[in-house]
Design a protein around this motif. Sequence first.
Motif, PDB file in Angstrom:
ATOM      1  N   GLU A 143      33.838  47.580  35.517  1.00 29.71           N
ATOM      2  CA  GLU A 143      33.800  47.844  36.885  1.00 29.71           C
ATOM      3  C   GLU A 143      34.240  49.301  37.414  1.00 29.71           C
ATOM      4  OE1 GLU A 143      36.391  44.877  38.356  1.00 29.71           O
ATOM      5  OE2 GLU A 143      34.817  43.277  39.005  1.00 29.71           O
ATOM      6  N   ILE A 144      35.187  49.999  36.587  1.00 29.73           N
ATOM      7  CA  ILE A 144      35.618  51.091  37.021  1.00 29.73           C
ATOM      8  C   ILE A 144      34.577  52.223  37.258  1.00 29.73           C
ATOM      9  CG2 ILE A 144      36.989  53.056  36.193  1.00 29.73           C
ATOM     10  CD1 ILE A 144      38.854  51.056  34.797  1.00 29.73           C
ATOM     11  N   PRO A 145      33.439  52.327  36.175  1.00 30.07           N
ATOM     12  CA  PRO A 145      32.625  53.324  36.514  1.00 30.07           C
ATOM     13  C   PRO A 145      31.413  52.987  37.470  1.00 30.07           C
ATOM     14  CG  PRO A 145      32.342  52.233  34.202  1.00 30.07           C
ATOM     15  CD  PRO A 145      33.580  51.795  34.587  1.00 30.07           C
ATOM     16  N   VAL A 146      31.246  51.596  37.573  1.00 35.02           N
ATOM     17  CA  VAL A 146      30.265  51.203  38.641  1.00 35.02           C
ATOM     18  C   VAL A 146      30.931  51.441  39.934  1.00 35.02           C
ATOM     19  CG1 VAL A 146      29.209  48.979  39.724  1.00 35.02           C
ATOM     20  CG2 VAL A 146      29.410  49.248  37.075  1.00 35.02           C
ATOM     21  N   ILE A 147      32.162  51.093  40.388  1.00 36.47           N
ATOM     22  CA  ILE A 147      32.875  51.350  41.528  1.00 36.47           C
ATOM     23  C   ILE A 147      33.006  52.977  41.883  1.00 36.47           C
ATOM     24  CG2 ILE A 147      34.829  51.024  42.950  1.00 36.47           C
ATOM     25  CD1 ILE A 147      35.163  48.355  41.706  1.00 36.47           C
ATOM     26  N   ASP A 148      33.226  53.525  40.703  1.00 37.75           N
ATOM     27  CA  ASP A 148      33.235  54.970  40.978  1.00 37.75           C
ATOM     28  C   ASP A 148      31.853  55.588  41.285  1.00 37.75           C
ATOM     29  OD1 ASP A 148      34.771  57.655  40.700  1.00 37.75           O
ATOM     30  OD2 ASP A 148      33.264  57.899  38.975  1.00 37.75           O
ATOM     31  N   LEU A 149      30.780  55.083  40.770  1.00 38.70           N
ATOM     32  CA  LEU A 149      29.531  55.617  41.278  1.00 38.70           C
ATOM     33  C   LEU A 149      29.187  55.405  42.904  1.00 38.70           C
ATOM     34  CD1 LEU A 149      26.866  56.925  40.218  1.00 38.70           C
ATOM     35  CD2 LEU A 149      25.918  54.474  39.419  1.00 38.70           C
ATOM     36  N   ILE A 150      29.697  54.058  43.108  1.00 34.98           N
ATOM     37  CA  ILE A 150      29.438  53.682  44.348  1.00 34.98           C
ATOM     38  C   ILE A 150      30.118  54.548  45.552  1.00 34.98           C
ATOM     39  CG2 ILE A 150      29.678  51.879  46.156  1.00 34.98           C
ATOM     40  CD1 ILE A 150      29.113  49.834  43.838  1.00 34.98           C
ATOM     41  N   LEU A 197      43.541  52.289  40.989  1.00 32.73           N
ATOM     42  CA  LEU A 197      43.601  50.873  40.938  1.00 32.73           C
ATOM     43  C   LEU A 197      42.993  50.020  39.872  1.00 32.73           C
ATOM     44  CD1 LEU A 197      44.907  48.389  42.297  1.00 32.73           C
ATOM     45  CD2 LEU A 197      42.578  48.303  43.793  1.00 32.73           C
ATOM     46  N   GLY A 198      41.683  50.252  39.405  1.00 30.05           N
ATOM     47  CA  GLY A 198      40.983  50.130  38.387  1.00 30.05           C
ATOM     48  C   GLY A 198      41.848  50.204  37.046  1.00 30.05           C
ATOM     49  N   ILE A 199      42.158  51.322  36.822  1.00 31.14           N
ATOM     50  CA  ILE A 199      42.964  51.778  35.523  1.00 31.14           C
ATOM     51  C   ILE A 199      44.071  50.825  35.354  1.00 31.14           C
ATOM     52  CG2 ILE A 199      43.990  53.574  34.304  1.00 31.14           C
ATOM     53  CD1 ILE A 199      42.027  55.531  35.558  1.00 31.14           C
ATOM     54  N   TRP A 200      45.015  50.652  36.679  1.00 27.61           N
ATOM     55  CA  TRP A 200      46.111  49.991  36.516  1.00 27.61           C
ATOM     56  C   TRP A 200      45.866  48.650  36.306  1.00 27.61           C
ATOM     57  CZ3 TRP A 200      47.420  45.590  39.702  1.00 27.61           C
ATOM     58  CH2 TRP A 200      48.780  45.324  39.594  1.00 27.61           C
ATOM     59  N   GLY A 201      44.513  47.756  36.943  1.00 28.79           N
ATOM     60  CA  GLY A 201      44.313  46.539  36.641  1.00 28.79           C
ATOM     61  C   GLY A 201      43.913  46.262  35.228  1.00 28.79           C
ATOM     62  N   VAL A 202      43.089  47.332  34.490  1.00 20.89           N
ATOM     63  CA  VAL A 202      42.668  47.247  32.991  1.00 20.89           C
ATOM     64  C   VAL A 202      44.099  47.067  32.127  1.00 20.89           C
ATOM     65  CG1 VAL A 202      41.560  48.181  31.179  1.00 20.89           C
ATOM     66  CG2 VAL A 202      40.605  47.969  33.339  1.00 20.89           C
ATOM     67  N   THR A 203      45.135  48.034  32.371  1.00 18.74           N
ATOM     68  CA  THR A 203      46.095  48.202  31.843  1.00 18.74           C
ATOM     69  C   THR A 203      46.970  46.873  31.978  1.00 18.74           C
ATOM     70  OG1 THR A 203      45.970  50.373  32.236  1.00 18.74           O
ATOM     71  CG2 THR A 203      48.253  49.532  31.515  1.00 18.74           C
ATOM     72  N   TRP A 204      46.980  46.371  33.096  1.00 16.29           N
ATOM     73  CA  TRP A 204      48.060  45.392  33.325  1.00 16.29           C
ATOM     74  C   TRP A 204      47.180  44.074  32.408  1.00 16.29           C
ATOM     75  CZ3 TRP A 204      48.809  40.217  34.615  1.00 16.29           C
ATOM     76  CH2 TRP A 204      50.224  39.927  35.210  1.00 16.29           C
ATOM     77  N   MET A 205      45.971  43.785  32.510  1.00 15.24           N
ATOM     78  CA  MET A 205      45.417  42.928  31.574  1.00 15.24           C
ATOM     79  C   MET A 205      45.460  43.082  30.270  1.00 15.24           C
ATOM     80  SD  MET A 205      44.268  40.490  33.743  1.00 15.24           S
ATOM     81  CE  MET A 205      43.454  39.488  32.678  1.00 15.24           C
ATOM     82  N   PHE A 206      45.421  44.248  29.655  1.00 15.70           N
ATOM     83  CA  PHE A 206      45.648  44.478  28.388  1.00 15.70           C
ATOM     84  C   PHE A 206      47.053  44.112  27.833  1.00 15.70           C
ATOM     85  CE2 PHE A 206      46.506  47.649  24.898  1.00 15.70           C
ATOM     86  CZ  PHE A 206      45.436  46.892  23.890  1.00 15.70           C
ATOM     87  N   GLY A 207      47.941  44.571  29.008  1.00 15.68           N
ATOM     88  CA  GLY A 207      49.353  44.639  28.546  1.00 15.68           C
ATOM     89  C   GLY A 207      49.667  42.956  28.438  1.00 15.68           C
ATOM     90  N   LEU A 208      49.021  42.105  29.347  1.00 14.96           N
ATOM     91  CA  LEU A 208      49.111  40.577  29.512  1.00 14.96           C
ATOM     92  C   LEU A 208      48.654  40.104  27.955  1.00 14.96           C
ATOM     93  CD1 LEU A 208      49.988  37.849  30.556  1.00 14.96           C
ATOM     94  CD2 LEU A 208      47.476  38.000  31.713  1.00 14.96           C
TER      95      LEU A 208
END
Length: 218
Positions: free
Chosen positions: A72-79, A93-104
């Motif tokens: 989603e990060i590059p897709v939203i960035d393109l938009i 927000l996107g990087i934080w979300g991926v980091t959070w899910m990976f940390g979980l």
Amino acid sequence: MSVTSERRAAASAWQRVASLAKRALLVELRIYANIVRFVARRPAVAPGAVGFGYHQPVMTVLVVFIVLSAVEIPVIDLIVHRWPAVRIAMLVLGIWGVTWMFGLLCGYLMRPMTVGPAGIRVRQGLELDVALAWDDIASVARVKVVDEPKSPRIETTDAARTLVLRMQDETNLRIELERPTVVRLPGHAPKGGDQEITALRLWVDDPKGFLDEVRRHL
């Protein structure tokens, strides 16, 4: 409502907000601590103890969420690339979300259930951590149970009060305690905080290995 009652209610509300903020901060710190443990290959297992995972039922779901979040990060960035302020905000927000899910995910991998000389350590996710000494444990048995979705974490009957830690609505081990024991659960009463229980039901990926290790100590 009197002025005194209003002040007490306001104080109670602020205490709850402060407690939730503290809990959120601790969860955030644990996210990064688990990532560090994963990179260093140092799971939270005490010396002499053996760790047992409980993540297999949710592993695929977590990996799919992480991959989709990363895509989603590059897709939203393109938009939104034409609006710098929005673009930066969405990237953060996107990087934080991926980091959070990976940390979980790292939390499940790096905080296993453990069986060792001191007893059994029951864990789940980022917050729940219940230490049971061998003197507290009467028996451990392999019992598979499939519950209805959204069943309560604490099951209360006339004979027992059981803490249930399901994975995909299933448990495959039951621990009976010698006596009613108080454990601390994440959150506030009635679902969290200090809870008196007489048994636990939980899921581990390798129940046979778990029981073999229990027999060495119990």
